[in-house]
Design a protein around this motif. Structure first.
Motif, PDB file in Angstrom:
ATOM      1  N   CYS A 113       0.831  -1.218   0.000  1.00  0.00           N
ATOM      2  CA  CYS A 113       0.000   0.000   0.000  1.00  0.00           C
ATOM      3  C   CYS A 113       0.856   1.255   0.000  1.00  0.00           C
ATOM      4  CB  CYS A 113      -0.925  -0.002   1.221  1.00  0.00           C
ATOM      5  SG  CYS A 113      -2.230  -1.215   1.106  1.00  0.00           S
ATOM      6  N   ASN A 167      -5.809  -8.095  -2.873  1.00  0.00           N
ATOM      7  CA  ASN A 167      -6.804  -7.651  -3.856  1.00  0.00           C
ATOM      8  C   ASN A 167      -7.924  -6.896  -3.178  1.00  0.00           C
ATOM      9  OD1 ASN A 167      -5.589  -8.681  -6.149  1.00  0.00           O
ATOM     10  ND2 ASN A 167      -6.485 -10.708  -5.882  1.00  0.00           N
ATOM     11  N   CYS A 180      -6.872  -3.405  -2.435  1.00  0.00           N
ATOM     12  CA  CYS A 180      -6.871  -2.556  -3.629  1.00  0.00           C
ATOM     13  C   CYS A 180      -8.271  -2.083  -3.937  1.00  0.00           C
ATOM     14  CB  CYS A 180      -6.280  -3.319  -4.822  1.00  0.00           C
ATOM     15  SG  CYS A 180      -6.162  -2.299  -6.291  1.00  0.00           S
ATOM     16  N   MET A 230      -3.177   0.713  -9.911  1.00  0.00           N
ATOM     17  CA  MET A 230      -3.868  -0.385  -9.225  1.00  0.00           C
ATOM     18  C   MET A 230      -2.874  -1.521  -9.115  1.00  0.00           C
ATOM     19  SD  MET A 230      -7.665  -0.625 -10.781  1.00  0.00           S
ATOM     20  CE  MET A 230      -7.193  -1.055 -12.441  1.00  0.00           C
ATOM     21  N   TYR A 231      -3.194  -2.515  -8.291  1.00  0.00           N
ATOM     22  CA  TYR A 231      -2.337  -3.696  -8.249  1.00  0.00           C
ATOM     23  C   TYR A 231      -3.220  -4.929  -8.119  1.00  0.00           C
ATOM     24  CZ  TYR A 231      -3.016  -3.169  -3.198  1.00  0.00           C
ATOM     25  OH  TYR A 231      -3.561  -3.025  -1.955  1.00  0.00           O
ATOM     26  N   ASP A 261       1.670  -4.456 -10.834  1.00  0.00           N
ATOM     27  CA  ASP A 261       1.012  -3.150 -10.921  1.00  0.00           C
ATOM     28  C   ASP A 261       0.304  -3.055 -12.268  1.00  0.00           C
ATOM     29  OD1 ASP A 261       2.716  -0.975 -12.800  1.00  0.00           O
ATOM     30  OD2 ASP A 261       3.898  -2.642 -12.047  1.00  0.00           O
TER      31      ASP A 261
END
Lengths: 272, 205
Positions: free
Chosen positions: B77, B110, B113, B126-127, B160
């Motif tokens: 993060c 996830n 995110c 985003m990842y 990413d």
């Protein structure tokens, strides 16, 4: 003059060195620090070793106790590592409960031991569901200068190899334990896993970082190998790396793993 | 190859700024994000926001394994949130494990995110986290085998969204370097599905 520059502008200080393809301690990016191992340092422990990677010093002491195996693994003993980072090793730590860094290091060492299957826990069981050995491996860092996991793994594997457990005669019907303290047997260690730490700074990756380099880095990668197989690739977030960089790190840690295995074997021969 | 079934419900909780109930196959977590909020005085950073991560297991008190999960979530993060925009504040990420079928860390990542996207906090990209398993027959699969003892190793990668470079990696068990490379390429392909799922989940809401 350079000391003041290092304190006032640490990032620029480090970047200037990297631009000339060298690090502040004079090493190139893919050179690691000398490793020193000494076995049998603690006579009151069942097995012990001290490992130094550069200036990072970790002492490992192993004590064996008898216990009852867990119900869901009735024929397995226990190997419980615990990494301590006391206030002595660095100014970042104060007395009190284990810091997050110590807990994460403990979990990483436990993961590497489990993944590499270096010690078959079934060999620690004396009588299924009744009696088994529980090995407490305490790793205490005396001096923290980066690459903590590397030093912990070397100290732990050397200490495990030096453990001599007494033979136990157990009568299950009478619940009678007899320990034969004169007759001791070594553990059955199938392989020596070793780990290598890398630090990413800007777009360069350096091997075996010192604590200053780790603090400035944008990402840390820990790779553990046993023989030619990978057993742990750990990159806990941070800046991203390309596939080529990661595979190059794996390559370099393979070469270092062979050197580390040789060092531990040589230290063992000195004990015998 | 069977696909892992992804399900999510955004905004399930009322107090956090962003929240999600996310499941990846049989693994389910709930994640909540508070941010930017006031940070503790000893953790306040002058030039950026400080990211705090809390991971609670399904049962029992948090142990060292949960600290490792917290450190992974926090580091990912920190790399992705635009922390320089919110100095002297904190972004708090809380993950509660509901069910675990082997993909716990990737499910948690996830979920965080999606929760970050739901909260509206500025992010650099985003990842997506993908887990794949190495079973006894040396094949690499996305769906975990029903019997835990069939699993020889597992690989977790985080990519990413911009360049698909590796943000994080975590493995269990031992394997050869070629198996690691195969797992990496399989996970990278699967990450495209996860990014498409994220985009669909946001537009439907």
């Amino acid at each position: 003059m350079s000391e003041q520059y290092k304190i006032l502008h640490p990032v620029k200080y480090y970047r200037d060195y990297l631009a000339h393809n060298i690090r502040p301690d004079g090493r190139e990016f893919d050179k690691y620090r000398p490793i020193v191992v000494n076995l049998g340092s603690i006579s009151t422990a069942d097995g012990s070793a001290i490992a130094k990677v550069g200036r990072t010093t970790v002492v490992c002491g192993i004590k064996a106790e008898l216990c009852q195996p867990k119900a869901e693994a009735a024929n397995e003993g226990f190997l419980i590592p615990n990494v301590e980072l006391p206030p002595l090793c660095s100014s970042k730590f104060r007395p009190g409960p284990p810091t997050e860094q110590a807990q994460v290091a403990t979990q990483l060492v436990a993961d590497i031991l489990k993944n590499s299957e270096c010690l078959d826990l079934k060999s620690l069981c004396i009588f299924p569901d009744k009696l088994a050995w529980c090995l407490f491996a305490d790793l205490i860092c005396l001096d923290l200068d980066g690459s903590l996991i590397d030093a912990c793994m070397i100290a732990l594997m050397a200490a495990l190899k030096s453990v001599r457990l007494p033979v136990i005669d157990y009568d299950p019907a009478l619940d009678n334990k007899q320990a034969n303290l004169e007759h001791r047997k070594p553990l059955n260690i199938t392989n020596i896993p070793s780990s290598t730490t890398f630090a990413k700074f800007d777009d360069k990756i350096v091997m075996d970082p010192t604590v200053d380099e780790e603090d400035l880095s944008t990402a840390l990668i820990t790779i553990a190998l046993r023989k030619n197989e990978l057993c742990f690739v750990h990159k806990p977030g941070g800046a991203s790396v390309t596939d080529e960089q990661l595979l190059k790190c794996i390559d370099e840690s393979q070469k270092r793993a062979i050197v580390i295995e040789g060092i531990v074997e040589t230290a063992l021969r000195s004990l015998q | 190859m069977d696909e892992v079934k992804l399900r999510c419900e955004l905004g399930v909780l009322t107090r956090p700024d962003g929240s999600v109930l996310f499941s990846e196959g049989e693994t389910t977590v709930v994640a909540g994000i508070y941010g930017p909020v006031e940070s503790k005085i000893n953790k306040t950073l002058v030039e950026k926001a400080c990211v705090e991560a809390y991971f609670r297991p399904k049962s029992g008190l948090p142990g060292v394994k949960d600290r490792l999960n917290e450190s992974m979530i926090r580091n990912v993060c920190e790399a992705v949130i635009a922390v320089a925009l919110f100095p002297r504040t904190a972004v708090v990420v809380v993950v509660q494990e509901m069910q675990n079928n082997g993909q716990l860390i990737s499910c948690a990542l996830n979920a965080t995110c999606l929760a970050l996207l739901n909260s509206g906090i500025d992010m650099k990209c985003m990842y997506a986290a993908v887990t794949c398993f190495l079973d006894r027959s040396d094949s690499i699969v996305l769906i975990p085998p029903a019997d835990e003892r069939e699993i020889k190793g597992s690989f977790m990668f985080v990519f990413d969204s911009v360049e698909k470079t590796i943000l994080a990696s975590h493995t269990e068990g031992s394997f050869s370097i070629d198996q690691y490379k195969d797992a990496l390429s399989l996970c990278r392909e699967e990450s495209t599905n996860i990014f498409n799922f994220f985009k669909k989940a946001l537009t439907i809401k």
